[in-house]
Design an enzyme around this catalytic site. Sequence first.
Site, PDB file in Angstrom:
ATOM      1  N   SER A   1     -11.369  -0.885   3.140  1.00 13.53           N
ATOM      2  CA  SER A   1     -10.482  -1.208   4.267  1.00 13.53           C
ATOM      3  C   SER A   1      -9.912   0.076   4.850  1.00 13.53           C
ATOM      4  CB  SER A   1      -9.347  -2.123   3.798  1.00 13.53           C
ATOM      5  OG  SER A   1      -9.857  -3.344   3.313  1.00 13.53           O
TER       6      SER A   1
ATOM      7  N   ARG B   1       0.835  -1.210   0.000  1.00 13.54           N
ATOM      8  CA  ARG B   1       0.000   0.000   0.000  1.00 13.54           C
ATOM      9  C   ARG B   1       0.869   1.261   0.000  1.00 13.54           C
ATOM     10  NH1 ARG B   1      -2.217  -3.601  -1.260  1.00 13.54           N
ATOM     11  NH2 ARG B   1      -4.131  -4.564  -0.496  1.00 13.54           N
TER      12      ARG B   1
ATOM     13  N   GLU C   1      -5.143   3.134   6.031  1.00 13.36           N
ATOM     14  CA  GLU C   1      -4.945   3.089   4.590  1.00 13.36           C
ATOM     15  C   GLU C   1      -5.578   4.311   3.940  1.00 13.36           C
ATOM     16  OE1 GLU C   1      -6.415  -0.017   1.147  1.00 13.36           O
ATOM     17  OE2 GLU C   1      -5.654  -0.850   3.010  1.00 13.36           O
TER      18      GLU C   1
END
Length: 343
Positions: A230, A161, A326
């Site tokens: 998420s 990520r 995130e």
Amino acid sequence: MMPLKSLKHLNTFSITAHAVDVISVDSVNILIEAFRNTKNLKLPFIFLGSGSNVLFLEDFLGVVLLNQIKGLSYTESETDWHLHVGAGENWHELVCYTLQHNILGLENLALIPGSVGAAPIQNIGAYGVEFDQICEYVDLLDPCTADCQRLSRKDCRFGYRDSIFKHYYKTCFVIAVGIKLKKCWVPKLDYGDLKKLDPFKVTAKEIFDFVCAIRRNKLPNPLLIGNAGSFFKNPQVDRDTAALMIKNYPDLVYYPQADGTVKLAAGWLIDQCHLKGYTIGGAAVHDRQALVLINKNHASSQDILDLARHVYQKVAFTFSVYLEPEVRFISAEGEINPMAVLS
């Protein structure tokens, strides 16, 4: 100057927030002009795609530049397909397009919300496949100089990520990406429920349908329930820490990494803290997937932030593991480090 333009329809959390202006840019020339006008007004700016990975903490006292640069074409070599995709294209629609043209390899990444331009920045991934694995290049525009450059996959410095774009090219605009897919297709079935599929019989369309069914069952539709997918990254710990956790928690969900670290399932950690369904104000932890925070009942940004902080603190107290969001946090002046407000 007071904020005038609503951002509620431009973020999938459906949080009420405003900006001084919102400008859709569908070409490089329009982007350069909009950027220069914003700089002349001495206003802060942010680039935004579909708003599927942002949390506006308050009104943004600047200009939002919406990436609407479209276009999709492909060529082929003897061994590979080469796609060139405008950053403003929808990611899931791209996946559908490739399957319709019998170009295989993106099926594991079905139903990931967001635009194509966000894919390299975030190094999106799901069900054992990350953008890193299929990226050929990323085209960038520096609106300050009007210069365009092409970064190779290696130049992008992808991580979990993560990418170079989060660190060194923050004022540059992703205008297109190149994707390389092998014609000799091999199904990726080594993650989660995909292991149930037969690698010798399964088709790419069956994987696509399977992934879509899983995601629709576990994840709330942002068109119906505000969310950003998420909320936290899966944390990575060293091998010794993981070994101790496995000893203490035999049911721990974890994934050994090539570099010797171990990735833990953040959703499992949150679930073990008995937080599914937990609410603060109008915000809640989703009752099916603990990794997702939702706008359950007209939540404010403060509700989401307070809930995220509570989840962070509970997991830290229980496991001595520190979750990292995130989701991008946007303050009045622009993007900020989420850890600065959570920890």
